[in-house]
Scaffold this motif. Sequence first.
Motif, PDB file in Angstrom:
ATOM      1  N   GLU A 120       0.833  -1.205   0.000  1.00 25.29           N
ATOM      2  CA  GLU A 120       0.000   0.000   0.000  1.00 25.29           C
ATOM      3  C   GLU A 120       0.869   1.258   0.000  1.00 25.29           C
ATOM      4  O   GLU A 120       0.603   2.203  -0.753  1.00 25.29           O
ATOM      5  N   ALA A 121       1.902   1.284   0.815  1.00 21.38           N
ATOM      6  CA  ALA A 121       2.798   2.442   0.850  1.00 21.38           C
ATOM      7  C   ALA A 121       3.506   2.613  -0.494  1.00 21.38           C
ATOM      8  O   ALA A 121       3.655   3.736  -0.993  1.00 21.38           O
ATOM      9  N   SER A 122       3.894   1.507  -1.087  1.00 16.36           N
ATOM     10  CA  SER A 122       4.571   1.544  -2.374  1.00 16.36           C
ATOM     11  C   SER A 122       3.623   1.995  -3.478  1.00 16.36           C
ATOM     12  O   SER A 122       4.007   2.735  -4.386  1.00 16.36           O
ATOM     13  N   GLU A 127       6.590   3.793  -5.904  1.00 13.61           N
ATOM     14  CA  GLU A 127       7.955   3.287  -5.818  1.00 13.61           C
ATOM     15  C   GLU A 127       8.232   2.243  -6.901  1.00 13.61           C
ATOM     16  O   GLU A 127       7.412   1.366  -7.164  1.00 13.61           O
ATOM     17  N   LEU A 128       9.423   2.365  -7.519  1.00 12.22           N
ATOM     18  CA  LEU A 128       9.835   1.466  -8.595  1.00 12.22           C
ATOM     19  C   LEU A 128      11.145   0.782  -8.226  1.00 12.22           C
ATOM     20  O   LEU A 128      11.896   1.264  -7.374  1.00 12.22           O
ATOM     21  N   THR A 129      11.436  -0.329  -8.899  1.00 13.28           N
ATOM     22  CA  THR A 129      12.731  -0.971  -8.702  1.00 13.28           C
ATOM     23  C   THR A 129      13.815  -0.088  -9.317  1.00 13.28           C
ATOM     24  O   THR A 129      13.544   0.730 -10.200  1.00 13.28           O
ATOM     25  N   GLN A 130      15.042  -0.287  -8.883  1.00 14.37           N
ATOM     26  CA  GLN A 130      16.117   0.632  -9.251  1.00 14.37           C
ATOM     27  C   GLN A 130      16.504   0.542 -10.729  1.00 14.37           C
ATOM     28  O   GLN A 130      16.627   1.566 -11.400  1.00 14.37           O
ATOM     29  N   VAL A 134      10.287  -1.348 -12.442  1.00 12.88           N
ATOM     30  CA  VAL A 134       9.049  -2.096 -12.299  1.00 12.88           C
ATOM     31  C   VAL A 134       8.390  -1.648 -10.994  1.00 12.88           C
ATOM     32  O   VAL A 134       9.077  -1.514  -9.973  1.00 12.88           O
ATOM     33  N   PRO A 135       7.086  -1.415 -10.990  1.00 13.80           N
ATOM     34  CA  PRO A 135       6.421  -1.026  -9.737  1.00 13.80           C
ATOM     35  C   PRO A 135       6.586  -2.098  -8.660  1.00 13.80           C
ATOM     36  O   PRO A 135       6.446  -3.291  -8.924  1.00 13.80           O
TER      37      PRO A 135
END
Length: 170
Positions: A120-122, A127-130, A134-135
């Motif tokens: 939920e926070a992501s 937020e995505l991978t570095q 990718v979400p």
Amino acid sequence: MKWLIKAIDTMALILYRISGLLLVMMMFSVVADVAARSLFAMTEGSVDLTFVGGIELVKYGLLFAMLFAFPHTVDKGQIVVDLFTHKMPASQLRWFDGFYTFCFGVFGALLCWRFLEAAEASRMSGELTQDLLVPLAPMYLVSAAALAVLALRGFSCGVLELMGKKEVTA
């Protein structure tokens, strides 16, 4: 009740098999990454087949491989210190094993809850991978689902063990 336990066991077995496929895919990803980098080095950069995100693929592949393997193996080979338990009666050993497995269910439920919060926070922060961008929210939800199966399997196997109804497997 038996159909529910069978359904949980079937889900755990499916996840276990997916875990094996993920391990093979990780191996191929590492081999391809090393081969591409070696070719790049041997040709002094004229042939560039390297790809971004190889390490990230392995990192998340390992995460899912482990999380998918846990539910099936939760009742198969707990470490028992014989020094303390070798003189205990079988009923007491059964109680310890059942309680231990049930605690794995609690642990899986707590981790599931934490991964749901992280998802939920992501999702809210985007937020995505570095490397691959990718979400992370869907990845956390898949992790939470695997941990939910771990919790269900830990609870069911622990209760069956405590009740003395666990099937003995060789």
